[in-house]
Design a protein around this motif. Structure first.
Motif, mmCIF file in Angstrom:
data_model
loop_
_atom_site.group_PDB
_atom_site.id
_atom_site.type_symbol
_atom_site.label_atom_id
_atom_site.label_comp_id
_atom_site.label_asym_id
_atom_site.label_seq_id
_atom_site.Cartn_x
_atom_site.Cartn_y
_atom_site.Cartn_z
ATOM 1 N N UNK A 53 -5.983 7.579 -1.309
ATOM 2 C CA UNK A 53 -6.340 6.396 -0.530
ATOM 3 C C UNK A 53 -7.163 5.483 -1.422
ATOM 4 N N UNK A 54 -7.255 4.214 -1.033
ATOM 5 C CA UNK A 54 -7.993 3.297 -1.887
ATOM 6 C C UNK A 54 -8.370 2.001 -1.219
ATOM 7 N N UNK A 63 -3.219 3.817 2.064
ATOM 8 C CA UNK A 63 -2.761 5.182 1.846
ATOM 9 C C UNK A 63 -1.590 5.188 0.876
ATOM 10 N N UNK A 64 -1.514 6.219 0.025
ATOM 11 C CA UNK A 64 -0.470 6.283 -1.018
ATOM 12 C C UNK A 64 0.072 7.699 -1.163
ATOM 13 N N UNK A 65 1.351 7.786 -1.463
ATOM 14 C CA UNK A 65 1.936 9.024 -1.957
ATOM 15 C C UNK A 65 3.238 8.710 -2.678
ATOM 16 N N UNK A 66 3.833 9.748 -3.251
ATOM 17 C CA UNK A 66 5.163 9.645 -3.850
ATOM 18 C C UNK A 66 5.988 10.833 -3.380
ATOM 19 N N UNK A 101 -0.294 5.783 13.171
ATOM 20 C CA UNK A 101 0.870 6.404 12.549
ATOM 21 C C UNK A 101 1.920 5.331 12.289
ATOM 22 N N UNK A 102 2.821 5.605 11.391
ATOM 23 C CA UNK A 102 3.874 4.649 11.073
ATOM 24 C C UNK A 102 4.891 5.264 10.138
ATOM 25 N N UNK A 116 0.783 2.575 2.730
ATOM 26 C CA UNK A 116 0.552 2.092 4.087
ATOM 27 C C UNK A 116 -0.823 1.446 4.119
ATOM 28 N N UNK A 117 -0.874 0.152 4.380
ATOM 29 C CA UNK A 117 -2.145 -0.564 4.473
ATOM 30 C C UNK A 117 -2.556 -0.579 5.948
ATOM 31 N N UNK A 118 -3.366 0.390 6.318
ATOM 32 C CA UNK A 118 -3.697 0.614 7.733
ATOM 33 C C UNK A 118 -4.897 -0.242 8.108
#
Length: 551
Positions: A53-54, A63-66, A101-102, A116-118
């Motif tokens: 996250x950042x 939120x980030x992932x690959x 959620x999304x 995801x920019x929550x």
């Protein structure tokens, strides 16, 4: 679709506690249709590169992932099917109370990275998050929003690091930061990856662990592959999963000593167009890092922690003029810039309008002036090599603010003219640790006033002076330290040899940097120990030694 966030706010962490890493939860795999039209069993999607996250905000988090949808869909491959990824944000680690959620789609066009920019979250609140794809769950991450802009805040604590060279060692520094349990965020000050070919820049000439690809990275596929290799490091994954990351880039995310039109480590005749290489590097960076692209697709932006501190994050590579050769007089030219006009004006305006107690500046290269006089040749040459400068007649490091004195004078003059106090520069880049005042005139210091302070953190793994000389730490380099401090009275401390990280503690009364060093960067189980601490007290614009770290 984002749901209304939960209003409960777990207590802000204030003391060390070991946080357990979340386990990967396996799930059922789907049966995709092959190109021939027959159903074939395939491996389930995998989350091989962790979560992160950042850029925390009072009401939001990135939120980030690959996701790796199939074995051939490796970073930089441009292979792999589009994959639907669901993200979840919860008020508790068990995900009993979902607050948002999304779904997002991971595609080869973004190297199967997703963000995801929550928004719509509660300020100063801890959350847990995860991703799922094809019945498989990612590791669980923990993050936190920042306090409301007008909220009082008694303390802010940041882990600080820079210069992490994969081939030079293991990222034990990240593990030690992750297990503290008392950090609000992780601040990374540049050189998250290195662009060199294998063996060109490693641990005293020896590759501790090979990176990928083996050649120097120049294309989009290359930069993606290199970022992907870094994100497999377990200590890096652990840290990213524990606290939000705030990151800026420096030169090695592109190429050594990068400037707006080229780099020392770029040859147009064989490595193509510089603008194309920089664009590829930036694209991969924003794909693989939990960072929001800001003004003009760069990393200069501003974050805030209540009424205690704002954090101005700089980009000192995209707009700078080419570095001049030492001694030709160009360092003082008003026609040359480090920041670019728009960024310098943005920084000045932000500093002048700030109403927080502290103004922190995430700064890639050292702003405190440093003259390298009275150094014997055997020390001058390795120091020049470390800084990427000519080995003859070294007076200043022209890659730093010393090479762009007009910008520095304008910025420091702005601080003085507007009576801006409590400005602290946080810097990486030079594989060494420093604590310094930032004087109006270095030649007459301490008679001339100090207008700010600076804390420089050393490298996580990248070679420093003792490594270049291949000698024991804190032996030969001590002569260089003595010469530097004799010629620069505003420099209060220098460590040219250690590897490690910093922990920055901010209260209304002071900002303190605790410096920690690693026992052996080439060992996965490297220990850490506290080395030194320096602080600046409110209103003083000067650093002073402290004899113990903040508890």
């Amino acid at each position: 679709m984002t749901e209304s966030p939960d209003t409960q706010s777990p207590a802000r962490p204030r003391r060390r506690r070991v946080l357990k890493a979340a386990a990967l939860t396996a799930g059922a795999a789907a049966l995709p249709i092959s190109l021939s039209g027959t159903a074939t069993a395939a491996a389930a999607p995998e989350f091989l590169h962790g979560v992160a996250s950042g850029d925390p905000l009072p009401d939001g988090i990135l939120l980030w992932t690959r996701v790796t949808p199939s074995p051939e869909a490796q970073p930089g491959s441009r292979l792999g099917a589009d994959t639907e990824v669901t993200w979840q944000l919860a008020a508790d680690r068990s995900f009993a109370t979902l607050v948002a959620t999304g779904t997002v789609t991971a595609t080869a066009a973004t190297d199967h990275t997703v963000k995801a920019d929550v928004r719509g979250l509660t300020p100063d609140t801890a959350y847990w998050y995860r991703f799922t794809a094809g019945g498989v769950s990612s590791p669980v991450g923990r993050t936190r929003t920042t306090p409301a802009a007008d909220a009082p805040l008694d303390r802010l604590r940041l882990g600080v690091a820079s210069c992490a060279n994969w081939e030079a060692g293991y990222f034990s520094a990240y593990r030690h930061l992750a297990t503290r349990g008392d950090l609000d965020a992780f601040l990374f000050l540049g050189d998250y990856i290195y662009e060199y070919k294998s063996g060109e820049f490693c641990a005293r000439g020896s590759v501790v662990r090979p990176h990928a690809p083996a050649h120097e990275i120049t294309t989009l596929a290359d930069y993606r592959t290199r970022h992907g290799r870094y994100k497999t490091d377990p200590d890096l994954q652990t840290l990213h999963a524990q606290v939000p990351t705030i990151a800026i880039w420096d030169d090695h995310e592109f190429a050594n000593d990068a400037w707006s039109g080229g780099a020392e480590n770029h040859t147009p005749g064989t490595e193509g167009d510089w603008a194309a290489r920089m664009a590829a590097a930036k694209q991969a960076y924003f794909e693989w890092m939990p960072v929001r692209p800001s003004i003009a697709g760069t990393t200069f932006r501003r974050l805030r922690y209540g009424k205690l501190a704002d954090l101005h994050l700089l980009d000192l590579r995209s707009f700078r003029s080419e570095q001049v050769k030492t001694g030709n007089g160009g360092v003082d030219s008003a026609d040359r810039t480090l920041t670019g006009r728009a960024q310098l004006d943005w920084l000045k305006a932000g500093l002048a309008s700030s109403d927080t107690r502290w103004r922190l500046i995430g700064n890639e290269v050292m702003i405190s002036p440093v003259a390298f006089f009275s150094l014997p040749d055997y020390l001058l040459r390795p120091l020049a090599k470390l800084l990427g400068l000519p080995s003859e007649g070294l007076a200043v490091n022209t890659d730093q603010w010393d090479g762009y004195t007009h910008d520095r004078r304008e910025l420091l003059g702005h601080l003085k003219q507007h009576g801006i106090k409590n400005t602290v520069f946080l810097t990486g880049d030079i594989h060494s640790a420093w604590a310094a005042d930032v004087p109006e005139e270095a030649a007459t210091y301490p008679a001339s006033e100090s207008l700010a302070t600076e804390f420089v953190v050393t490298s996580v793994t990248s070679d420093n002076i003792d490594d270049i000389l291949k000698v024991a730490p804190h032996t030969v380099s001590l002569a260089a330290v003595a010469a530097i401090q004799a010629a620069n009275r505003h420099i209060k401390w220098v460590d040219l040899d250690s590897h490690g990280y910093g922990v920055l503690d901010i209260t209304a009364d002071q900002v303190q940097m605790d410096y920690f060093t690693l026992s052996d960067r080439t060992r996965e189980d490297s220990a850490t120990k506290w080395a030194r601490s320096y602080r600046t007290r409110t209103g003083t614009q000067r650093v002073e030694r402290v004899w113990s770290p903040v508890k």
